[in-house]
Scaffold this motif. Structure first.
Motif, mmCIF file in Angstrom:
data_model
loop_
_atom_site.group_PDB
_atom_site.id
_atom_site.type_symbol
_atom_site.label_atom_id
_atom_site.label_comp_id
_atom_site.label_asym_id
_atom_site.label_seq_id
_atom_site.Cartn_x
_atom_site.Cartn_y
_atom_site.Cartn_z
ATOM 1 N N TRP A 1 0.759 -1.226 0.048
ATOM 2 C CA TRP A 1 0.048 -0.066 0.126
ATOM 3 C C TRP A 1 0.733 1.164 -0.106
ATOM 4 O O TRP A 1 0.471 2.309 -0.526
ATOM 5 N N LEU A 2 2.010 1.253 0.623
ATOM 6 C CA LEU A 2 2.861 2.277 0.538
ATOM 7 C C LEU A 2 3.267 2.573 -0.812
ATOM 8 O O LEU A 2 3.585 3.902 -1.324
ATOM 9 N N MET A 3 3.728 1.534 -1.765
ATOM 10 C CA MET A 3 3.998 1.772 -3.081
ATOM 11 C C MET A 3 2.740 2.382 -3.935
ATOM 12 O O MET A 3 3.061 3.150 -4.677
ATOM 13 N N ALA A 4 1.683 1.692 -3.474
ATOM 14 C CA ALA A 4 0.559 2.100 -4.469
ATOM 15 C C ALA A 4 0.351 3.580 -4.193
ATOM 16 O O ALA A 4 -0.022 4.575 -5.117
ATOM 17 N N GLY A 5 0.218 4.154 -2.853
ATOM 18 C CA GLY A 5 0.123 5.380 -2.516
ATOM 19 C C GLY A 5 1.191 6.327 -3.125
ATOM 20 O O GLY A 5 0.947 7.330 -3.673
ATOM 21 N N ALA A 6 2.488 5.925 -3.296
ATOM 22 C CA ALA A 6 3.486 6.654 -3.862
ATOM 23 C C ALA A 6 3.312 6.826 -5.244
ATOM 24 O O ALA A 6 3.434 7.942 -5.638
ATOM 25 N N GLU A 7 2.782 5.681 -5.949
ATOM 26 C CA GLU A 7 2.643 5.573 -7.453
ATOM 27 C C GLU A 7 1.451 6.469 -7.676
ATOM 28 O O GLU A 7 1.509 7.274 -8.648
ATOM 29 N N GLY A 8 0.498 6.495 -6.821
ATOM 30 C CA GLY A 8 -0.716 7.421 -6.896
ATOM 31 C C GLY A 8 -0.459 8.803 -6.889
ATOM 32 O O GLY A 8 -0.729 9.828 -7.638
ATOM 33 N N LEU A 9 0.613 9.327 -5.918
ATOM 34 C CA LEU A 9 1.084 10.385 -5.945
ATOM 35 C C LEU A 9 1.870 10.999 -6.795
ATOM 36 O O LEU A 9 1.376 12.044 -7.454
ATOM 37 N N ARG A 10 2.443 10.160 -7.681
ATOM 38 C CA ARG A 10 3.177 10.497 -8.858
ATOM 39 C C ARG A 10 2.410 10.621 -9.883
ATOM 40 O O ARG A 10 2.541 11.756 -10.799
ATOM 41 N N ALA A 11 1.135 9.798 -9.982
ATOM 42 C CA ALA A 11 0.171 9.978 -11.017
ATOM 43 C C ALA A 11 -0.588 11.165 -10.862
ATOM 44 O O ALA A 11 -0.640 12.037 -11.984
ATOM 45 N N ALA A 12 -0.922 11.662 -9.933
ATOM 46 C CA ALA A 12 -1.342 13.141 -9.328
ATOM 47 C C ALA A 12 -0.612 14.133 -9.903
ATOM 48 O O ALA A 12 -1.161 15.229 -10.212
ATOM 49 N N ALA A 13 0.630 14.106 -9.570
ATOM 50 C CA ALA A 13 1.685 15.365 -9.777
ATOM 51 C C ALA A 13 1.796 15.350 -11.378
ATOM 52 O O ALA A 13 1.791 16.417 -11.952
ATOM 53 N N LEU A 14 1.917 14.130 -12.278
ATOM 54 C CA LEU A 14 2.034 14.198 -13.614
ATOM 55 C C LEU A 14 0.645 14.763 -14.062
ATOM 56 O O LEU A 14 0.841 15.575 -15.165
ATOM 57 N N ALA A 15 -0.438 14.343 -13.475
ATOM 58 C CA ALA A 15 -1.670 14.974 -13.975
ATOM 59 C C ALA A 15 -1.655 16.433 -13.994
ATOM 60 O O ALA A 15 -2.319 17.121 -14.849
ATOM 61 N N GLY A 16 -1.398 16.832 -12.706
ATOM 62 C CA GLY A 16 -1.075 18.341 -12.413
ATOM 63 C C GLY A 16 -0.257 18.954 -13.609
ATOM 64 O O GLY A 16 -0.585 20.115 -14.112
ATOM 65 N N ILE A 17 0.874 18.568 -13.873
ATOM 66 C CA ILE A 17 1.678 19.032 -14.904
ATOM 67 C C ILE A 17 0.637 19.024 -16.316
ATOM 68 O O ILE A 17 0.730 20.107 -16.884
#
Length: 414
Positions: free
Chosen positions: A78-94
């Motif tokens: 779940w830590l990895m999933a949360g981290a990857e979700g954070l990356r997806a959100a940041a890339l979507a923000g860009i």
């Protein structure tokens, strides 16, 4: 070395391997697209792109240890999933800011920084999760699969990122990277992670000290860490001066430089594909020693181009620099997973990531020595430093290991 038949890797690990490929590809596409966007869309210069690259590398130094603490306290999946979700959100923000025409360099650096924080957490937690998904005898094959995904992404991601920006624009390139991160999260959600015993709550500094003490006092892990730190210094010293050296001394064009550098990725893929077979046929310690020795040979071949200035030697050097060290990564990751108690794996993995802090040191060394004495002096110095790291590992008990060590339990804690 062993005739024991190794069973196929389980399906739950295969989900992790595919998730890793998606996550690594997202990272490489985004890292390639960010400076292109900065230059072509925002019109920034070399100094500003340097600051952008700094923002994209700082998380490895700042957050590796905190990520290791979390990986030893909570569910790694779940830590990895949360981290990857954070990356997806940041890339979507860009992606959104580019579409709205609101993108600026500070915003690109900030969101890129957040995305790389996700990369750091994923990179720390993944090696700690693998031993809970496969049997001990399957660790070499599992680590080879993980590294093959990373090397394929490393070799193809930058080119794919550039092509996407050139063909469909900057926003869709980041959209593609965000979609890959989402796929990684979905794959992670289907993995079964065996429960671990709850760890007692202590001050974080105590936990950090415990992880560092385990690595630095361990007869096998200490020389591995020192070797890796020296290797990173030497390799980035070489990379810091190669491009101007290749153009001036070897007469390479931009295409020639790119082709020569691509041999590094080719070597990594070949090494990852051969790793399992090599580790079955050679003593475990011999495979550990191969990486540093091959790194020294690669540096010596590059230094030889100062006497025989041919691009063929430079290409061979980068190929060797890819093949040997990927065997090192796979074998030493397996060693770390075997000799480290399960509750320490996250912190020990994080300390390994901290050895990347030597990379800016190598680059700075290249700038100083290259500025005063020229690129040739840097190549000779890099060869000498590669020689030191080879001697460190050859003098260690790690190269005497006949086979992969038995998995340890919590009783082995320092």
């Amino acid at each position: 070395m062993s005739a024991t038949k190794v069973p196929p890797l389980p399906s739950t690990f295969n989900r992790l391997a595919w998730s890793n490929l998606a996550a690594q590809s997202a990272e490489q596409i985004a890292l390639a697209a960010a400076p292109i966007v900065a230059v072509l869309l925002l019109g920034v210069g070399e100094g500003q792109t340097g600051l952008l690259q700094t923002a994209l590398t700082l998380p490895f130094i700042l957050f590796a240890i905190p990520a290791g603490l979390l990986a030893d306290r909570i569910s790694r999946r779940w830590l990895m999933a949360g981290a990857e979700g954070l990356r997806a959100a940041a890339l979507a923000g860009i992606l959104l800011l580019i579409w709205l025409g609101l993108m600026t360099l500070p915003l690109l650096a900030l969101l890129g920084f957040v995305a790389v924080c996700g990369t750091v957490v994923y990179s720390v937690a993944a090696p700690a999760l693998v031993p809970s998904l496969v049997a001990p005898l399957q660790l070499p094959a599992a680590n080879a699969r993980i590294e093959l995904a990373r090397t394929v992404a490393f070799a193809s991601g930058p080119a794919l990122g550039g092509v996407l920006v050139g063909w469909v624009g900057a926003a869709p390139a980041f959209g593609c990277a965000a979609a890959l991160s989402v796929i990684a999260v979905v794959l992670l959600s289907g993995i079964y992670e065996p429960p671990r015993k709850p760890v007692p709550r202590r001050h974080p500094l105590q936990d950090i000290k415990e992880g560092a003490a385990f690595v630095l006092h361990h007869a096998l892990l200490r020389p591995v860490f020192i070797t890796q730190f020296i290797f990173n210094t030497a390799s980035f010293l070489l990379l810091a001066v190669f491009v101007p050296y290749a153009v001036r001394h070897l007469g390479l064009t931009a295409t020639g430089v790119g082709t020569t550098l691509a041999m590094y990725g080719v070597g990594m893929v070949v090494g990852a594909l051969l790793a399992t077979r090599v580790m079955r046929r050679l003593a475990f310690g011999t495979v550990i020693g191969l990486g540093p020795v091959t790194g020294f040979v690669a540096a010596a071949v590059m230094a030889l181009t100062t006497i025989v200035p041919t691009p063929l030697l430079a290409g061979l050097s980068f190929f060797l620099l890819g093949v040997g060290p990927i065997l090192w990564v796979i074998s030493t990751t397996t060693l770390r997973q075997s000799v480290t108690p399960p509750s320490l794996l996250g912190r020990v993995s994080a300390i390994n990531i901290m050895s990347y802090g030597a990379r800016p040191l190598g680059s700075a060394l290249g700038a100083i020595v290259g500025g005063f004495y020229g690129a040739e002096a840097c190549l000779y110095l890099a060869t000498a430093i590669f020689g030191v790291q080879a001697l460190v590992i050859l003098a260690s008990p790690a190269v005497s290991l006949v086979r992969q060590p038995e998995m340890v339990g919590e009783a082995a804690r320092c």
